[in-house]
Scaffold this motif. Structure first.
Motif, PDB file in Angstrom:
ATOM      1  N   GLU A  22      69.801 -75.315  36.373  1.00  0.00           N
ATOM      2  CA  GLU A  22      71.101 -74.651  36.397  1.00  0.00           C
ATOM      3  C   GLU A  22      71.752 -74.978  37.730  1.00  0.00           C
ATOM      4  O   GLU A  22      71.110 -74.932  38.776  1.00  0.00           O
ATOM      5  N   LEU A  23      73.045 -75.307  37.688  1.00  0.00           N
ATOM      6  CA  LEU A  23      73.788 -75.632  38.905  1.00  0.00           C
ATOM      7  C   LEU A  23      74.511 -74.404  39.439  1.00  0.00           C
ATOM      8  O   LEU A  23      74.854 -73.502  38.677  1.00  0.00           O
ATOM      9  N   GLU A  24      74.768 -74.403  40.749  1.00  0.00           N
ATOM     10  CA  GLU A  24      75.525 -73.312  41.372  1.00  0.00           C
ATOM     11  C   GLU A  24      76.945 -73.315  40.841  1.00  0.00           C
ATOM     12  O   GLU A  24      77.432 -74.305  40.325  1.00  0.00           O
ATOM     13  N   GLY A  25      77.598 -72.173  41.006  1.00  0.00           N
ATOM     14  CA  GLY A  25      79.016 -72.112  40.690  1.00  0.00           C
ATOM     15  C   GLY A  25      79.359 -71.257  39.494  1.00  0.00           C
ATOM     16  O   GLY A  25      80.476 -71.313  39.000  1.00  0.00           O
ATOM     17  N   ARG A  26      78.433 -70.467  39.021  1.00  0.00           N
ATOM     18  CA  ARG A  26      78.719 -69.590  37.886  1.00  0.00           C
ATOM     19  C   ARG A  26      79.585 -68.432  38.363  1.00  0.00           C
ATOM     20  O   ARG A  26      79.301 -67.803  39.373  1.00  0.00           O
ATOM     21  N   ALA A  27      80.632 -68.143  37.602  1.00  0.00           N
ATOM     22  CA  ALA A  27      81.503 -67.010  37.930  1.00  0.00           C
ATOM     23  C   ALA A  27      80.733 -65.709  37.718  1.00  0.00           C
ATOM     24  O   ALA A  27      79.794 -65.650  36.918  1.00  0.00           O
ATOM     25  N   LEU A  28      81.127 -64.664  38.423  1.00  0.00           N
ATOM     26  CA  LEU A  28      80.391 -63.400  38.451  1.00  0.00           C
ATOM     27  C   LEU A  28      80.085 -62.833  37.069  1.00  0.00           C
ATOM     28  O   LEU A  28      78.944 -62.498  36.783  1.00  0.00           O
ATOM     29  N   PHE A  29      81.045 -62.736  36.197  1.00  0.00           N
ATOM     30  CA  PHE A  29      80.813 -62.142  34.877  1.00  0.00           C
ATOM     31  C   PHE A  29      80.828 -63.186  33.760  1.00  0.00           C
ATOM     32  O   PHE A  29      80.996 -62.861  32.601  1.00  0.00           O
ATOM     33  N   SER A  30      80.623 -64.432  34.117  1.00  0.00           N
ATOM     34  CA  SER A  30      80.640 -65.517  33.139  1.00  0.00           C
ATOM     35  C   SER A  30      79.434 -65.438  32.211  1.00  0.00           C
ATOM     36  O   SER A  30      78.344 -65.042  32.607  1.00  0.00           O
ATOM     37  N   THR A  31      79.644 -65.831  30.971  1.00  0.00           N
ATOM     38  CA  THR A  31      78.549 -65.852  29.998  1.00  0.00           C
ATOM     39  C   THR A  31      78.007 -67.275  29.825  1.00  0.00           C
ATOM     40  O   THR A  31      77.209 -67.526  28.939  1.00  0.00           O
ATOM     41  N   HIS A  32      78.470 -68.205  30.671  1.00  0.00           N
ATOM     42  CA  HIS A  32      78.014 -69.589  30.618  1.00  0.00           C
ATOM     43  C   HIS A  32      77.591 -70.068  32.003  1.00  0.00           C
ATOM     44  O   HIS A  32      78.094 -69.573  33.007  1.00  0.00           O
ATOM     45  N   VAL A  33      76.686 -71.029  32.017  1.00  0.00           N
ATOM     46  CA  VAL A  33      76.267 -71.672  33.265  1.00  0.00           C
ATOM     47  C   VAL A  33      76.361 -73.183  33.078  1.00  0.00           C
ATOM     48  O   VAL A  33      76.290 -73.688  31.964  1.00  0.00           O
ATOM     49  N   ILE A  42      77.364 -83.680  42.284  1.00  0.00           N
ATOM     50  CA  ILE A  42      77.807 -82.842  41.170  1.00  0.00           C
ATOM     51  C   ILE A  42      77.723 -81.364  41.531  1.00  0.00           C
ATOM     52  O   ILE A  42      78.491 -80.552  41.073  1.00  0.00           O
ATOM     53  N   GLY A  43      76.745 -81.012  42.332  1.00  0.00           N
ATOM     54  CA  GLY A  43      76.533 -79.618  42.701  1.00  0.00           C
ATOM     55  C   GLY A  43      75.166 -79.441  43.327  1.00  0.00           C
ATOM     56  O   GLY A  43      74.529 -80.414  43.741  1.00  0.00           O
ATOM     57  N   MET A  79      62.976 -76.749  45.722  1.00  0.00           N
ATOM     58  CA  MET A  79      64.056 -77.544  45.145  1.00  0.00           C
ATOM     59  C   MET A  79      65.356 -76.759  44.973  1.00  0.00           C
ATOM     60  O   MET A  79      66.412 -77.362  44.776  1.00  0.00           O
ATOM     61  N   ILE A  80      65.287 -75.418  45.058  1.00  0.00           N
ATOM     62  CA  ILE A  80      66.500 -74.607  44.961  1.00  0.00           C
ATOM     63  C   ILE A  80      67.425 -74.993  46.121  1.00  0.00           C
ATOM     64  O   ILE A  80      67.008 -75.047  47.268  1.00  0.00           O
ATOM     65  N   GLY A  81      68.675 -75.289  45.798  1.00  0.00           N
ATOM     66  CA  GLY A  81      69.642 -75.671  46.820  1.00  0.00           C
ATOM     67  C   GLY A  81      69.769 -77.170  47.038  1.00  0.00           C
ATOM     68  O   GLY A  81      70.668 -77.616  47.751  1.00  0.00           O
ATOM     69  N   LEU A  82      68.888 -77.984  46.428  1.00  0.00           N
ATOM     70  CA  LEU A  82      69.011 -79.434  46.577  1.00  0.00           C
ATOM     71  C   LEU A  82      70.288 -79.935  45.910  1.00  0.00           C
ATOM     72  O   LEU A  82      70.713 -79.413  44.882  1.00  0.00           O
ATOM     73  N   ALA A  83      70.873 -80.970  46.493  1.00  0.00           N
ATOM     74  CA  ALA A  83      72.069 -81.581  45.932  1.00  0.00           C
ATOM     75  C   ALA A  83      71.708 -82.383  44.685  1.00  0.00           C
ATOM     76  O   ALA A  83      70.636 -82.989  44.611  1.00  0.00           O
TER      77      ALA A  83
END
Length: 173
Positions: free
Chosen positions: A38-49, A20-21, A6-10
């Motif tokens: 968890e959806l893709e798109g987290r910034a490299l040093f972000s503390t949130h997802v 949505i992602g 399921m990883i990578g499914l829309a």
């Protein structure tokens, strides 16, 4: 179904059919339940997802996951997420599976759950290394209440080695 598949499914919102992602990871708890994704798109040093709680998932299949609406997507602090499948501080994938009497059964390679049973994890696919996987295939260990996810290993009851079964869709068969 397996989490790895399921990883990578829309992920789509059913209100307006908007994508949505894509699924990046799964959020789990210590009671063998999937609590969200968890959806893709987290910034490299972000503390949130960006995450979606399991209750907000309307349906899922081999091609897509459907959620109620875009409002179901929430920002969650990475420190609030205890256990994940693929990434994070405490991830289930590649975690050692040890019996309480000190026998190493292998490492977690995937997680099985049944669509009809909702978000309950049914079992773990265990790898004993590439060569062993090729010769013998991966093993499947049904989840029980006695199994516990520790900080560095999944602890299973003594004699769990006898409960190992050949994995479905294993490397060699």
């Amino acid at each position: 179904m397996k989490l790895q598949e399921m990883i990578g499914l829309a992920v789509f919102d059913v209100e307006n059919g908007k994508e949505i992602g894509k699924i990046h990871d799964f959020i789990l708890d210590d009671n063998w339940l999937i609590t969200g994704l968890e959806l893709e798109g987290r910034a490299l040093f972000s503390t949130h997802v960006k995450s979606v709680a399991w209750e907000d998932i309307v349906a899922y299949g081999e091609d897509a996951v459907m959620i109620r609406s875009q409002e179901a997507v929430r920002k969650v602090g990475t420190a609030e997420i205890g256990l994940t499948y693929l990434t994070g501080k405490r991830k289930l994938k590649e975690m050692q599976v040890l019996t309480e009497d000190g026998v190493l059964l292998g490492r977690v390679s995937d997680v099985y759950f049944e669509q009809e049973q909702g978000n309950t994890i049914l079992g773990l696919e265990i790898s004993d290394g590439f060569v062993s996987d090729l010769i013998e295939g991966r093993k499947w260990l049904p989840c029980t209440a006695e199994m516990a996810v520790g900080e560095h290993a999944v602890m299973v009851p003594p004699m769990s080695e006898q409960r190992l079964e050949k994995a479905i869709n294993s490397v060699n068969g």
